[in-house]
Design a protein around this motif. Structure first.
Motif, PDB file in Angstrom:
ATOM      1  N   HIS A   1       1.221  -1.510   0.057  1.00  0.00           N
ATOM      2  CA  HIS A   1       0.171   0.113   0.461  1.00  0.00           C
ATOM      3  C   HIS A   1       0.732   1.622  -0.160  1.00  0.00           C
ATOM      4  CE1 HIS A   1      -4.161  -1.363   0.715  1.00  0.00           C
ATOM      5  NE2 HIS A   1      -3.161  -2.626   0.438  1.00  0.00           N
ATOM      6  N   ARG A   2       2.481   1.052  -0.007  1.00  0.00           N
ATOM      7  CA  ARG A   2       2.944   2.390  -0.382  1.00  0.00           C
ATOM      8  C   ARG A   2       3.659   2.623  -1.842  1.00  0.00           C
ATOM      9  NH1 ARG A   2       7.505   1.960   4.017  1.00  0.00           N
ATOM     10  NH2 ARG A   2       8.795   3.430   3.208  1.00  0.00           N
ATOM     11  N   LEU A   3       3.177   1.867  -2.677  1.00  0.00           N
ATOM     12  CA  LEU A   3       2.751   1.594  -4.007  1.00  0.00           C
ATOM     13  C   LEU A   3       2.357   2.726  -4.780  1.00  0.00           C
ATOM     14  CD1 LEU A   3       3.459  -2.092  -4.931  1.00  0.00           C
ATOM     15  CD2 LEU A   3       5.122  -0.725  -4.599  1.00  0.00           C
ATOM     16  N   PRO A   4       3.031   2.963  -5.958  1.00  0.00           N
ATOM     17  CA  PRO A   4       2.009   4.313  -6.593  1.00  0.00           C
ATOM     18  C   PRO A   4       0.268   3.586  -6.932  1.00  0.00           C
ATOM     19  CG  PRO A   4       4.204   4.246  -7.351  1.00  0.00           C
ATOM     20  CD  PRO A   4       4.478   3.093  -6.594  1.00  0.00           C
ATOM     21  N   GLU A   5      -0.328   4.197  -7.019  1.00  0.00           N
ATOM     22  CA  GLU A   5      -1.494   3.596  -7.351  1.00  0.00           C
ATOM     23  C   GLU A   5      -1.847   2.678  -8.431  1.00  0.00           C
ATOM     24  OE1 GLU A   5      -5.624   3.086  -6.420  1.00  0.00           O
ATOM     25  OE2 GLU A   5      -4.103   4.116  -5.197  1.00  0.00           O
ATOM     26  N   LYS A   6      -0.966   3.275  -9.536  1.00  0.00           N
ATOM     27  CA  LYS A   6      -0.968   2.378 -11.038  1.00  0.00           C
ATOM     28  C   LYS A   6      -0.408   0.704 -10.782  1.00  0.00           C
ATOM     29  CE  LYS A   6      -1.905   6.011 -14.037  1.00  0.00           C
ATOM     30  NZ  LYS A   6      -1.695   6.767 -14.960  1.00  0.00           N
ATOM     31  N   ASN A   7       0.840   1.247  -9.810  1.00  0.00           N
ATOM     32  CA  ASN A   7       1.880  -0.086  -9.632  1.00  0.00           C
ATOM     33  C   ASN A   7       0.919  -1.215  -8.977  1.00  0.00           C
ATOM     34  OD1 ASN A   7       3.997   2.182  -9.848  1.00  0.00           O
ATOM     35  ND2 ASN A   7       5.342   0.283 -10.406  1.00  0.00           N
ATOM     36  N   ARG A   8      -0.018  -0.742  -7.664  1.00  0.00           N
ATOM     37  CA  ARG A   8      -0.821  -1.561  -7.510  1.00  0.00           C
ATOM     38  C   ARG A   8      -2.374  -2.001  -7.486  1.00  0.00           C
ATOM     39  NH1 ARG A   8      -1.214   1.933  -3.315  1.00  0.00           N
ATOM     40  NH2 ARG A   8      -4.001   2.487  -3.614  1.00  0.00           N
ATOM     41  N   GLN A   9      -2.681  -0.903  -8.922  1.00  0.00           N
ATOM     42  CA  GLN A   9      -3.856  -1.781  -9.295  1.00  0.00           C
ATOM     43  C   GLN A   9      -2.674  -3.317 -10.436  1.00  0.00           C
ATOM     44  OE1 GLN A   9      -4.864   1.283 -11.728  1.00  0.00           O
ATOM     45  NE2 GLN A   9      -5.216   2.724  -9.695  1.00  0.00           N
ATOM     46  N   MET A  10      -1.491  -2.976 -11.268  1.00  0.00           N
ATOM     47  CA  MET A  10      -1.416  -3.954 -11.888  1.00  0.00           C
ATOM     48  C   MET A  10      -0.593  -5.066 -11.344  1.00  0.00           C
ATOM     49  SD  MET A  10      -0.665  -4.771 -15.027  1.00  0.00           S
ATOM     50  CE  MET A  10      -0.444  -3.223 -16.171  1.00  0.00           C
ATOM     51  N   LEU A  11      -0.179  -4.963 -10.261  1.00  0.00           N
ATOM     52  CA  LEU A  11      -0.445  -5.385  -9.147  1.00  0.00           C
ATOM     53  C   LEU A  11      -1.236  -6.522  -8.511  1.00  0.00           C
ATOM     54  CD1 LEU A  11       2.309  -7.124  -7.817  1.00  0.00           C
ATOM     55  CD2 LEU A  11       2.295  -5.332  -5.127  1.00  0.00           C
ATOM     56  N   GLN A  12      -2.240  -5.793  -8.143  1.00  0.00           N
ATOM     57  CA  GLN A  12      -3.591  -7.064  -7.640  1.00  0.00           C
ATOM     58  C   GLN A  12      -4.217  -7.480  -9.026  1.00  0.00           C
ATOM     59  OE1 GLN A  12      -6.896  -4.266  -6.093  1.00  0.00           O
ATOM     60  NE2 GLN A  12      -8.092  -6.058  -5.927  1.00  0.00           N
ATOM     61  N   LEU A  13      -3.998  -6.905  -9.692  1.00  0.00           N
ATOM     62  CA  LEU A  13      -4.590  -7.728 -11.160  1.00  0.00           C
ATOM     63  C   LEU A  13      -4.271  -8.923 -11.657  1.00  0.00           C
ATOM     64  CD1 LEU A  13      -6.740  -7.062 -13.652  1.00  0.00           C
ATOM     65  CD2 LEU A  13      -5.053  -5.911 -14.923  1.00  0.00           C
ATOM     66  N   LEU A  14      -2.498  -8.641 -11.748  1.00  0.00           N
ATOM     67  CA  LEU A  14      -1.837 -10.053 -12.028  1.00  0.00           C
ATOM     68  C   LEU A  14      -1.897 -10.721 -10.552  1.00  0.00           C
ATOM     69  CD1 LEU A  14       0.293 -10.771 -13.880  1.00  0.00           C
ATOM     70  CD2 LEU A  14       2.570  -9.649 -12.360  1.00  0.00           C
ATOM     71  N   MET A  15      -2.178 -10.449  -9.067  1.00  0.00           N
ATOM     72  CA  MET A  15      -2.208 -11.609  -8.545  1.00  0.00           C
ATOM     73  C   MET A  15      -2.842 -11.652  -8.312  1.00  0.00           C
ATOM     74  SD  MET A  15       1.132 -11.935  -6.598  1.00  0.00           S
ATOM     75  CE  MET A  15       1.479 -11.226  -8.168  1.00  0.00           C
ATOM     76  N   ASN A  16      -4.243 -11.316  -8.847  1.00  0.00           N
ATOM     77  CA  ASN A  16      -5.570 -12.364  -8.987  1.00  0.00           C
ATOM     78  C   ASN A  16      -5.615 -13.168  -9.732  1.00  0.00           C
ATOM     79  OD1 ASN A  16      -6.719 -10.280  -6.716  1.00  0.00           O
ATOM     80  ND2 ASN A  16      -7.812  -9.477  -7.816  1.00  0.00           N
ATOM     81  N   HIS A  17      -4.672 -12.814 -10.716  1.00  0.00           N
ATOM     82  CA  HIS A  17      -4.838 -13.912 -11.976  1.00  0.00           C
ATOM     83  C   HIS A  17      -4.662 -15.299 -11.630  1.00  0.00           C
ATOM     84  CE1 HIS A  17      -3.688 -16.313 -15.906  1.00  0.00           C
ATOM     85  NE2 HIS A  17      -2.790 -15.255 -15.970  1.00  0.00           N
ATOM     86  N   LEU A  18      -2.462 -15.089 -10.968  1.00  0.00           N
ATOM     87  CA  LEU A  18      -2.013 -15.691 -10.850  1.00  0.00           C
ATOM     88  C   LEU A  18      -2.289 -16.839  -9.221  1.00  0.00           C
ATOM     89  CD1 LEU A  18       1.566 -14.297 -10.020  1.00  0.00           C
ATOM     90  CD2 LEU A  18       0.270 -15.586 -12.294  1.00  0.00           C
TER      91      LEU A  18
END
Length: 769
Positions: A494-511
């Motif tokens: 939650h200290r990552l920039p907003e877009k980085n965190r969005q992309m990371l969440q998108l990827l982790m949900n998929h994985l």
């Protein structure tokens, strides 16, 4: 503390520290060799001397219990800790069997003696041969170098050039032999973690079959055996990946050694010959010298590479001037004179080559131009976290989940590079990328699509989880307590920039979806961590120590996949007090208090004009009412994507963390939700704003802390205690009052005065008075 990593970049310098580190590795290999030799002897005694079996077993068990593994790095993974304590577990089993009598031992030699002898002869023996070759090349190189440096400068230029070429060839060969020896030493150190334990495990399994009363013991041992087998396999898999990375780095070092030098605290360091006056004349003594430009300190350590020992006491002087020595004024080549502030006379030094002398002269601000060794090696990628980037990742994920979620080796099996590049060029074309509803054609293979996804993430200007947080994520993975690991990683995400965190969440949900189908695709959470760890969390500097931390990068990804719902759909418990932070970190072996850079972001109060105050209070109230009215819908659909009202891109989706359903009654003036105080929050939790009016923009951190440019220096009070990590920072306790507080050139820092000393203060640790 384990053995320090041997950096390939140190092979070129061949410093005393490098030699001492190498000696510690050699001593560990000798220790392992002696232990294996003793273990083989004990094993043979166990096979031959059935009548003396009880005493032989006890000795064997004692040998196992006494040996301790030394891992490379400053921390161990759970698998390595499991392997490290396996010998003690084996010893316990053998002691429990001491009263039993063995009637027959079959295949003991094949499963125990042969693999250990093979490891000892092929691996440790090869390391010894490499050491002999390394010692021989060291002596040869030093001899030729001394002979070369003693050549008279009055010889013909052709003879000097020929001598220079010969020394360069010998130096290059010595450097290659040094790299190969370091690579072999570290390889054997890593191999023993599994090739050494596996024969012991197989031997114990064989013994269980010959004990009539061993069934129950073998049954009790089964759980640990399974855990150990998995740990060995995981360690083997990590070793294979680490070995290829280290080998690749070694090849890069061979090709371009100067481009992969380790960042040194010294401006210049290396070997120099220093002229010393004696009763019978002058002599040239070899020193390992370091120079620091800021302090102008030169430290000279007399050191003999042949013997590997010091030749006297260290000497430190302060540089006054440096002058190149003309060739016609001295018989030696590559010389320059140094004048010191705290030492009378001139110190004449001889470099190892003309290029080496040029570097020393430039470092000491001599007559030659200042050499700029700082090179920006970071290449800008064409990939970005914009609407096109999110569209590409979504298309790849959709194709994988609809057409290939059960394909074996998903993400591990790579596609043909030409096909991958062609697919990326199609996806990154602005014309096709704008067609958000267009799926990837069925003609593209799943392995091509997965490789394109990974390649796009690697093409970003920096890793998705950012260089600045890489060490923090690694530290979190090294914590012993699993709950603390998850909590630390939750906060860091939650200290990552907003877009980085969005992309990371998108990827982790998929994985997570991929891992849920691991029975079909064979891609477990651990396997996905191995694949995506180096991609999402790669270090900024490629070193052997960084490669050894790849296993902890994988653990971070595993935690993100297993806890993705909690990490991305809930807000971490921040801000924490110092006492809470201390208790949280106390669960790990490293209980040092957190540094300023690791503490959570907090809310701040700032003085504004009455007009701006009322305007921003109304904005905050409307934002909070918006959060309260939409809280239930956000809670019910926390895993779905919501439109991002802060983004200029209408096609970009954002996952908002859950918020309280209502405001607290009667908020205090210092409450984060109090509408009477302007405030801002950490970047990881932006306030929702309205996009209908330009006056409704959220309060920016710069305005809340600094005010406008006309704001004079002001006083501020510390909300938390902070210990300085650098000389430019201030240490203080909670409640400390600072004078002359104003914005700093450093982002995220203020500059203020405390007790007459001016320094930097974290802006999220103070409030203005």
């Amino acid at each position: 503390m384990g053995l320090p990593a041997l950096e390939f970049s140190d092979c070129c310098l061949d410093s005393p520290h490098f030699r001492e580190t190498l000696k510690s590795h050699e001593a560990e290999l000798d220790k392992t060799n002696k232990f294996i030799k003793e273990l083989i002897k004990d094993g043979k005694s166990l096979i031959v001397a059935l009548k003396n079996l009880s005493s032989a077993k006890r000795k064997f068990a004692d040998s196992l219990n006494e040996f301790k593994f030394q891992c490379i790095g400053d921390a161990e993974t759970d698998d390595e800790m499991c392997i490290a304590r396996s010998l003690q577990e084996f010893a316990t089993v053998l002691r429990n069997l001491e009263d039993e009598r063995i009637r027959m031992i079959e295949n003991a030699s094949e499963v125990l003696i042969t693999p250990l002898e093979k490891f000892r002869k092929e691996q440790i023996g090869a390391a010894k041969e490499a050491k002999k070759k390394y010692d021989k090349e060291t002596e040869k190189y030093c001899g030729i170098l001394e002979k070369h440096l003693n050549l008279s400068s009055k010889k013909k230029e052709s003879q000097l050039q020929e001598a220079d070429s010969q020394v360069d060839l010998v130096r290059q060969h010595f450097y290659e032999v040094s790299l190969e020896y370091v690579f072999k030493v570290q390889e054997v150190q890593e191999r023993k973690m599994f090739e050494f334990v596996e024969p012991l495990l197989a031997f114990l399994q064989g013994l269980f079959t010959f004990y009539h009363h061993g069934y129950e013991l073998a049954k009790d041992f089964g759980d640990f055996k399974t855990q150990l087998t998995i740990s060995i396999q995981n360690t083997r898999n990590r070793f294979e990946g680490t070995r290829s990375e280290v080998e690749s780095l070694m090849k890069k070092m061979k090709e371009n050694p100067l481009e992969h030098k380790t960042i040194s605290p010294y401006t210049m360091e290396g070997y120099l010959y220093v002229q010393e006056k004696r009763h019978f004349g002058t002599s040239w003594v070899k020193h390992y010298c370091t120079y620091q430009r800021d302090s102008k300190q030169i430290i000279m350590v007399p050191f003999d590479q042949k013997s590997g020992g010091k030749g006297g006491e260290d000497e430190s002087v302060t540089l006054k001037s440096c002058t190149r020595r003309k060739t016609d004024s001295i018989e030696k080549r590559f010389c320059f004179d140094v004048e010191a502030v705290d030492r009378p006379g001139v110190i004449t030094m001889q470099a190892l080559s003309e290029e080496d002398r040029r570097l020393w002269m430039e470092a000491m601000d001599g007559r030659e131009p200042v050499y700029n060794s700082n090179k920006d090696s970071q290449s800008e990628g064409t990939a970005q976290l914009d609407s096109i980037g999110f569209s590409i990742i979504r298309k790849c994920i959709h194709a994988v989940e609809t057409r290939g979620i059960n394909e074996q080796g998903l993400y591990r099996i790579v596609g043909v590079n030409s096909r991958v590049q062609k697919l990326l060029s199609v996806l990154m074309d602005p014309k096709t990328a704008s067609e958000t509803e267009t799926d990837i054609c069925a003609e593209w293979e799943i392995k091509t699509i997965t490789s394109a996804l990974k390649t796009y993430l690697r093409m970003l200007p920096g890793p998705l989880m950012m260089y600045q947080f890489q060490r923090s994520f690694i530290k979190a993975a090294k914590l012993e307590n699993q709950e603390t690991r998850v909590s630390e990683i939750h906060s860091l995400v939650h200290r990552l920039p907003e877009k980085n965190r969005q992309m990371l969440q998108l990827l982790m949900n998929h994985l997570a979806n991929v891992a849920n189908n691991h029975k079909q695709n064979l891609m477990t959470v651990a396997n996905l961590g191995v694949v995506f760890g180096p991609t999402l969390l790669r270090p900024q500097e490629e070193t052997v120590a960084a490669i050894m931390d790849i296993k902890f990068q994988n653990i971070v990804i595993e935690i993100l996949i297993e806890n993705h719902e909690k990490i991305f759909n809930t807000v971490p418990d921040v801000p924490l007090t110092n006492a809470q932070l201390h208790l949280l970190r106390k669960k790990s072996s490293d209980s040092k208090p957190p540094s300023c850079s690791e503490r959570p972001l907090t809310l701040f109060h700032a003085m504004q004009s009455t007009e701006k105050q009322e305007q921003r209070n109304s904005i905050i109230n409307s934002s909070l009412e918006s959060v309260s009215s939409n809280a239930n819908s956000i809670l019910n659909s926390s895993s779905s994507l919501q439109p991002n009202m802060n983004s200029s891109d209408p096609n970009l989706d954002v996952v908002k963390p859950t918020r309280p359903n209502s405001l607290p009654p009667n908020p205090s003036p210092t409450s984060p939700l109090s509408p009477s105080w302007p405030m801002f929050s950490a970047p990881s939790s932006p306030m929702p704003t309205s996009s209908t009016s330009s006056d409704s923009s959220p309060v920016r951190p710069e305005e809340a802390v600094h005010g406008d440019s006309s704001t004079p220096f002001r006083k501020a009070k510390a909300l938390y205690a902070c210990k300085a990590e650098h000389d430019s920072e201030l240490s203080f306790t909670a409640g400390t009052v600072f004078d002359n507080v104003h914005p700093s050139q450093e982002p995220g820092w203020l500059e203020g005065t405390l007790n007459g000393k001016t320094g930097l203060i974290p802006e999220n640790y103070v409030e203005f008075l």
